[in-house]
Scaffold this motif. Structure first.
Motif, PDB file in Angstrom:
ATOM      1  N   VAL A  12       0.845  -1.180   0.000  1.00 55.02           N
ATOM      2  CA  VAL A  12       0.000   0.000   0.000  1.00 55.02           C
ATOM      3  C   VAL A  12       0.887   1.239   0.000  1.00 55.02           C
ATOM      4  O   VAL A  12       2.023   1.206   0.494  1.00 55.02           O
ATOM      5  CB  VAL A  12      -0.941  -0.011   1.232  1.00 55.02           C
ATOM      6  CG1 VAL A  12      -0.148   0.080   2.527  1.00 55.02           C
ATOM      7  CG2 VAL A  12      -1.991   1.080   1.151  1.00 55.02           C
ATOM      8  N   GLY A  16      -2.241   5.202   3.034  1.00 54.65           N
ATOM      9  CA  GLY A  16      -3.318   4.264   2.770  1.00 54.65           C
ATOM     10  C   GLY A  16      -3.691   3.441   3.980  1.00 54.65           C
ATOM     11  O   GLY A  16      -3.185   3.654   5.093  1.00 54.65           O
ATOM     12  N   SER A  17      -4.589   2.480   3.749  1.00 53.71           N
ATOM     13  CA  SER A  17      -5.121   1.645   4.827  1.00 53.71           C
ATOM     14  C   SER A  17      -5.084   0.178   4.444  1.00 53.71           C
ATOM     15  O   SER A  17      -5.153  -0.171   3.258  1.00 53.71           O
ATOM     16  CB  SER A  17      -6.569   2.040   5.141  1.00 53.71           C
ATOM     17  OG  SER A  17      -6.665   3.373   5.577  1.00 53.71           O
ATOM     18  N   ASN A  84      -4.695   2.564   9.502  1.00 54.32           N
ATOM     19  CA  ASN A  84      -4.918   3.749   8.692  1.00 54.32           C
ATOM     20  C   ASN A  84      -3.684   4.646   8.708  1.00 54.32           C
ATOM     21  O   ASN A  84      -2.808   4.503   9.564  1.00 54.32           O
ATOM     22  CB  ASN A  84      -6.128   4.533   9.224  1.00 54.32           C
ATOM     23  CG  ASN A  84      -7.411   3.736   9.176  1.00 54.32           C
ATOM     24  OD1 ASN A  84      -7.619   2.908   8.294  1.00 54.32           O
ATOM     25  ND2 ASN A  84      -8.287   3.992  10.131  1.00 54.32           N
TER      26      ASN A  84
END
Length: 116
Positions: A12, A16-17, A84
């Motif tokens: 990611v 981002g998460s 997160n």
């Protein structure tokens, strides 16, 4: 025998998460706590988050306000880690653990890579 199976790792971009999942199966009498450790390349394994039987949680300072550990109310043997605002320094192999009675059990780990 107890097995822990993790899922949800991946690549990611920073900011981002990802959500990690871990399910314990087998002969389970009483789970005292479940949680996540991580180990980055060249570093020691560190405790990231813990969910205790009574519902209390603990986090390492570096992930507070970014990560959330939770369980499934219909499946108390499953724990999630919502991550997160990921940072490159969160890159690591994440290991689920469960403290059941007096023993600790571990998953095989799932790789989280955060690109800058």
């Amino acid at each position: 025998q107890v097995q822990l199976v993790e899922s949800g790792g991946g690549l990611v971009q920073a900011g981002g998460s990802l959500r990690l999942s871990c399910t314990a199966s087998g002969t389970i009498f009483s789970i005292n706590a479940m949680g996540w450790y991580r180990q980055a390349p060249g570093k020691q394994r560190e405790l990231v988050a813990t969910l205790n039987r009574g519902g209390s949680t603990n986090y390492v300072d570096s992930v507070k306000d970014r990560f959330t550990i939770s369980t499934d109310n219909n499946a108390k043997n499953t724990v999630y880690l919502q991550m997160n605002s990921l940072k490159p320094e969160d890159t690591a192999v994440y290991y689920c653990y469960a403290n059941i009675v007096v023993r600790y059990y571990w998953g095989n780990g799932t790789l989280v890579t955060v690109s800058s």
